[in-house]
Design an enzyme around this catalytic site. Structure first.
Site, PDB file in Angstrom:
ATOM      1  N   LYS A   1      34.637 -48.574  58.073  1.00 43.15           N
ATOM      2  CA  LYS A   1      34.252 -47.474  57.200  1.00 43.15           C
ATOM      3  C   LYS A   1      32.760 -47.821  56.646  1.00 43.15           C
ATOM      4  CE  LYS A   1      36.986 -45.350  54.209  1.00 43.15           C
ATOM      5  NZ  LYS A   1      37.153 -43.963  54.650  1.00 43.15           N
TER       6      LYS A   1
ATOM      7  N   THR B   1      31.392 -47.406  53.715  1.00 37.93           N
ATOM      8  CA  THR B   1      31.311 -48.183  52.529  1.00 37.93           C
ATOM      9  C   THR B   1      31.410 -49.306  52.658  1.00 37.93           C
ATOM     10  OG1 THR B   1      32.379 -45.740  51.370  1.00 37.93           O
ATOM     11  CG2 THR B   1      32.510 -47.971  50.228  1.00 37.93           C
TER      12      THR B   1
ATOM     13  N   THR C   1      46.426 -55.492  63.012  1.00 38.97           N
ATOM     14  CA  THR C   1      45.826 -56.669  62.316  1.00 38.97           C
ATOM     15  C   THR C   1      44.299 -56.481  62.407  1.00 38.97           C
ATOM     16  OG1 THR C   1      47.364 -58.293  63.083  1.00 38.97           O
ATOM     17  CG2 THR C   1      45.532 -58.984  62.604  1.00 38.97           C
TER      18      THR C   1
ATOM     19  N   GLU D   1      40.260 -57.353  61.271  1.00 35.91           N
ATOM     20  CA  GLU D   1      39.420 -58.595  61.023  1.00 35.91           C
ATOM     21  C   GLU D   1      38.087 -58.128  60.227  1.00 35.91           C
ATOM     22  OE1 GLU D   1      36.058 -61.165  61.374  1.00 35.91           O
ATOM     23  OE2 GLU D   1      36.348 -59.398  62.661  1.00 35.91           O
TER      24      GLU D   1
END
Length: 189
Positions: free
Chosen positions: A112, A114, A136, A138
């Site tokens: 994202k 942001t 999962t 990272e």
């Protein structure tokens, strides 16, 4: 192969359990009514959340990071509403959502903006046809300062690409090593 819209994602989530839990629309406030990093259904994707389970990389044991012989003690387990990632380090987390990818769909995970604007990068990764589980994720902190990740808020967007034909061999057919993972999963051989 075509990218799929909100109508298709909604149908696949509601009728086929592709995303569970599924949030129909963008949520921009947390349970306390405060601003949150958005999550849920968007125009051509779905913004997933990370759970409150984190594995933060540490070099306390001076281990070598080796994907063929990974040392689990290279991580510190944290259960919290926030995760502080040390400078120039990384953390693993998992999605709140459990995904079941259809046989004729390839899903791509993107970070994202942001978080990217704060120097926090989410690894771009595919979810192959018929893969299922908690993803999962990272997070790399590329800055020289500690960086914060918020649990139960948006952290990545998934884009869904549907093919006009099914693949010959799916992730399930190959009995992939990360099939049906439920926790934050470290590298496996």
């Amino acid at each position: 192969m075509a990218i799929k819209s909100d109508k298709w994602i909604r149908k696949m989530a509601q009728e086929h359990g592709m995303l569970d839990p599924f949030v129909d629309g963008q949520v921009k406030k947390n349970d306390k009514g405060e601003g949150a990093i958005s999550y849920g259904l968007s125009s051509y994707g779905y913004d997933v959340r990370c759970s409150d389970e984190f594995k933060v990389f540490t070099n306390i044991h001076s281990a070598t990071v080796d994907p063929k012989n990974f040392c689990p003690s290279s991580f510190v387990d944290i259960k919290s509403d926030v995760c502080i990632i040390p400078p120039n380090s990384f953390a693993l987390a998992r999605t709140v959502e459990y995904l079941k990818i259809p046989r004729n769909v390839l899903t791509i995970c993107l970070g994202k903006s942001t978080y990217a604007r704060c120097g926090i990068i989410v690894n771009v990764t595919p979810l192959e046809p018929e893969w299922e589980g908690h993803v999962t994720l990272e997070f790399s902190n590329t800055t020289t300062l500690p960086a914060k990740i918020y649990a139960n808020e948006g952290v990545a967007q998934f884009l869904f690409f549907e093919s006009d034909e099914e693949c010959e061999t799916s992730y399930a057919d190959r009995a992939g090593k990360y099939m049906k993972q439920t926790g934050v999963t470290v590298p496996r051989l």
